[in-house]
Scaffold this motif. Structure first.
Motif: not given
Ligand SMILES: Cc1cc2nc3c(=O)[nH]c(=O)nc-3n(C[C@H](O)[C@H](O)[C@H](O)COP(=O)(O)OP(=O)(O)OC[C@H]3O[C@@H](n4cnc5c(N)ncnc54)[C@H](O)[C@@H]3O)c2cc1C
Length: 270
Positions: A80, A82, A84
């Protein structure tokens, strides 16, 4: 994971994730909700060939946050990048997979206090969820002449698919624990099948506990002649008690038993 040797070849597990849109929701029986999912990128989905195959169903962490899934990074690993948020997810059987339409059916038991069960009870067309590539376990050895399936209602989706995929020369003796007679299901099968329904599930003190699967197993005092295979799915402690009965009580070959804890009483299935 497997308690007996593989006789068949299956493709190796390939990690992958898919967003899905709910295309229909129905109360199949009083305790079971069926959702149909359109699987985005479903042409990549690799079915295992095991009729009890399951996915992990990922749900939004809260009403404001959409479902997110790991993505494959430049080095091939999934992560992940990003940042998230990890989404709650639970294992559910693939009741049916239509590869041409990329549609998956999942049957969820309606019960109190569950993340997935609560989602199912309020699920709507258009809801977005996530799944991973399926994994499976059910695999009778090649020489099997009969099989015994002992499950509670959480194993009924697996029982349904197993029976639907039986050949004409296969024999299955099935015991399923359900909350009420209205939770029985009609299941088509080409095989020689006998199903016994036990309406004791969730009965609490009336029946001396949430599940009576061990008692249902212990009432089976004799097994058919010839090489068999026993598949057990239910509450984790109950499933292991059932296995003990067939292995120690009846002396059945433990390498021909698969017993899976589908849920854990008093504990989330994270
Ligand atoms: C391989 C596999 C396949 C499965 N297939 C299915 C399937 O097709 N359909 C299905 O409905 N379930 C299936 N299950 C079981 C399901 O994953 C668990 O019941 C799971 O705990 C449900 O998640 P939840 O978020 O609703 O409850 P959780 O958040 O996991 O648990 C919350 C509370 O609910 C209780 N609880 C959990 N499940 C039940 C239940 N069924 N009845 C009563 N109390 C419960 C727990 O003890 C806990 O106290 C499968 C499990 C496995 C391992």
């Amino acid at each position: 994971m497997m308690s007996h040797d593989h006789d068949h070849d299956h493709p190796p597990y390939v990690e992958d994730y898919f967003f899905c849109e709910v295309t229909s929701v129905m109360r199949l029986t009083p305790s079971m909700i069926r959702v149909a999912l359109r699987v985005d990128g479903g042409e990549r989905l690799i079915s295992t060939g095991h009729p009890d195959e399951w996915v992990r169903l990922a749900l939004r962490p809260d009403p404001e946050t959409p479902v997110t899934l790991p993505v494959q990074m430049a080095d091939g690993k999934w992560g992940r990048p990003d940042g998230s948020q990890h989404c709650p997810n639970r294992p559910y059987t693939v009741r049916r997979w239509d590869a041409d339409r990329r549609e998956m059916l999942i049957d969820l038991v309606a019960h109190e206090g569950g993340v997935a069960a609560s989602w199912a009870m309020g699920a709507k067309v258009g809801d977005i969820v996530g799944i991973c590539n399926p994994e499976g376990r059910f695999e009778p050895p090649e020489d099997t002449s009969w099989m015994l399936l002992v499950t509670d209602i959480t194993g009924l989706p697996a029982v349904g698919r197993i029976l639907e995929e039986l050949g004409t020369d296969q024999r299955a003796i099935v015991h399923v624990e359900i909350p009420s007679a209205a939770d029985r299901q009609e299941i088509d099968s080409a095989g020689d099948v006998s199903v016994t329904w036990h309406e004791t599930h969730g009965g609490g003190e009336r029946h001396g506990g949430y599940t009576q699967l061990p008692g249902i197993a212990r009432a089976i005092e004799r097994l058919p002649e010839g090489p068999g295979y026993i598949y057990i799915a239910g509450e984790a402690r109950a499933a292991s008690e059932c296995r003990k009965h067939f292995r120690d009580g009846l002396g059945f070959d433990k390498t021909r038993i698969d017993a899976i804890g589908y849920w854990i009483e008093g504990q989330a299935r994270v």
